[in-house]
Enzyme design. Structure first.
Site, PDB file in Angstrom:
ATOM      1  N   HIS A 100       0.845  -1.198   0.000  1.00  0.00           N
ATOM      2  CA  HIS A 100       0.000   0.000   0.000  1.00  0.00           C
ATOM      3  C   HIS A 100       0.875   1.241   0.000  1.00  0.00           C
ATOM      4  O   HIS A 100       1.721   1.429   0.877  1.00  0.00           O
ATOM      5  CB  HIS A 100      -0.950  -0.027   1.203  1.00  0.00           C
ATOM      6  CG  HIS A 100      -1.979  -1.109   1.075  1.00  0.00           C
ATOM      7  ND1 HIS A 100      -2.423  -1.865   2.128  1.00  0.00           N
ATOM      8  CD2 HIS A 100      -2.652  -1.557  -0.028  1.00  0.00           C
ATOM      9  CE1 HIS A 100      -3.335  -2.737   1.689  1.00  0.00           C
ATOM     10  NE2 HIS A 100      -3.478  -2.575   0.391  1.00  0.00           N
ATOM     11  N   GLU A 305       0.993  -4.981  11.034  1.00  0.00           N
ATOM     12  CA  GLU A 305       0.597  -3.583  10.862  1.00  0.00           C
ATOM     13  C   GLU A 305       1.451  -2.740  11.808  1.00  0.00           C
ATOM     14  O   GLU A 305       1.288  -2.794  13.024  1.00  0.00           O
ATOM     15  CB  GLU A 305      -0.889  -3.396  11.201  1.00  0.00           C
ATOM     16  CG  GLU A 305      -1.844  -4.186  10.309  1.00  0.00           C
ATOM     17  CD  GLU A 305      -2.159  -3.476   8.996  1.00  0.00           C
ATOM     18  OE1 GLU A 305      -1.630  -2.364   8.753  1.00  0.00           O
ATOM     19  OE2 GLU A 305      -2.945  -4.050   8.203  1.00  0.00           O
TER      20      GLU A 305
END
Ligand code: CA
Ligand code: CA
Ligand code: ZN
Length: 348
Positions: A100, A305
């Site tokens: 991303h 994450e």
């Protein structure tokens, strides 16, 4: 006297303008991050850094490419191991970053892993053991088109997807972590709308970046056996460790694997002071990387994450990647026999 008094005033004015410009986010150099975040590596800076590290450690670091992005950028990767030019029968690990675009700290994490292994070899006995006994693959940035687009104008664009046009639409970009081929688009965990942040692409594997990752991992099957034992894909943010399934509530069917995922995931999270859960518990995702890695290759595949906010300032790169590294160290330690953590070494 006039000059003398004018000088400091002018200097102060210039300083004020420069501070304001920095605050507003003027780019520090063509293609670089905004000046206030110059600690982050642009694609060009990343390339320079990995080349310098490889040149300084030719015995254990080899750079290569897994393919090209939509816009033609090289998707750089490294192998780290002793006898780096030979394939040894050792457990292999894979780390990747940058799926991303705006999750820039994930690329910094992959660079930190490379630096940690290269600089620690021959100095830190634990690192030396890891390098000698395993083969580590690092894909630094799977979405260089997107990350460049996100940061190069001087302010962040909050861009997530790649930069591939969508046929029949004026919208640009596919969410790479919804484009993998296992149960692509199955379960409401992605979007069919090209305008969406989680657009899965017109078909599975439509993005050259996911195809490059697929082909690399498929290529690690030797004599019918996948060499990669464990994998972490770095994203941000949330300070979380996640594992398959992402597309459904139930855990993976194999009892030992389900237990190992949970045990390794929680242990990594403990070391990093993160939270741990099956990916689905966070939210449903389909066509993502970890489900494909596990389903197609039975790789123990995790999403980490990083960090606690979308754009951590560069001052926090060190602190946040340190936490990630604590998790990575634990996983590497157990790569030779992951089933040991559930007391079932006989499965290794
Ligand atoms: Ca800064
Ligand atoms: Ca090998
Ligand atoms: Zn992400």
């Amino acid at each position: 006297m006039r000059r003398a008094s004018f000088g400091p005033a002018r200097t102060a004015l210039v300083a004020a303008v420069m501070a304001l410009t920095a605050l507003l986010g003027a780019p520090s150099a063509a293609g670089a991050f905004p000046a206030y975040d110059s600690g982050y590596h642009s694609y060009a800076e990343m390339k320079r850094e990995i080349k310098a590290i490889a040149a300084a450690h030719p015995g254990i670091v080899r750079l290569f490419s897994i393919g090209r992005s939509y816009q033609g950028r090289t998707l750089w990767a490294a192998k780290v191991s002793d006898h780096v030019d030979r394939d040894q029968d050792e457990p292999e690990l894979l780390f990747d970053g940058g799926h991303h675009a705006r999750e820039h700290i994930s690329v910094e994490m992959t660079l930190r892993i490379l630096r940690w292994l290269a600089n620690g070899y021959g100095h830190d006995p634990a690192v030396t053991r890891r390098v000698n006994q395993t083969e580590t693959w690092i894909v630094f940035n799977l979405n260089p088109d997107g990350s460049q687009y996100d940061h190069r104008s001087g302010t962040y664009r909050n861009w997530r997807k790649n930069r591939q046009p969508t046929p029949g639409s004026s919208r640009i970009g596919t969410d790479l972590n919804r484009n993998y081929g296992y149960l692509w688009g199955c379960c409401g965990g992605s979007s069919g709308d090209p305008a969406s942040e989680t657009y899965r692409g017109p078909r599975k594997w439509s993005a050259p970046e996911t195809r490059a990752m697929r082909d690399f991992v498929n290529g690690r099957v030797i004599d019918g056996e996948q060499q990669i034992v464990a994998h972490v894909t770095f994203h941000s943010f949330g300070r979380l460790v996640l594992w398959p399934w992402a597309h459904k509530r139930a855990g993976v069917a194999n009892d030992a694997d389900r237990a190992v995922f949970s045990k390794l995931g929680h242990a990594m999270a403990n070391r990093a002071d993160y939270r741990a859960m099956q990916s689905y518990e966070l939210y449903v995702t389909d066509g993502d990387e970890i489900d494909w890695m596990y389903r197609r290759h039975r790789i123990l595949s995790f999403t980490i994450e990083l960090a606690d906010r979308r754009y951590p300032p560069d001052e926090l790169i060190g602190r946040e990647t340190k936490r990630g590294l604590l998790a990575v160290r634990y996983l590497m330690h157990h790569a030779p026999c992951p089933y040991e953590v559930i007391g079932r070494s006989s499965l290794c």
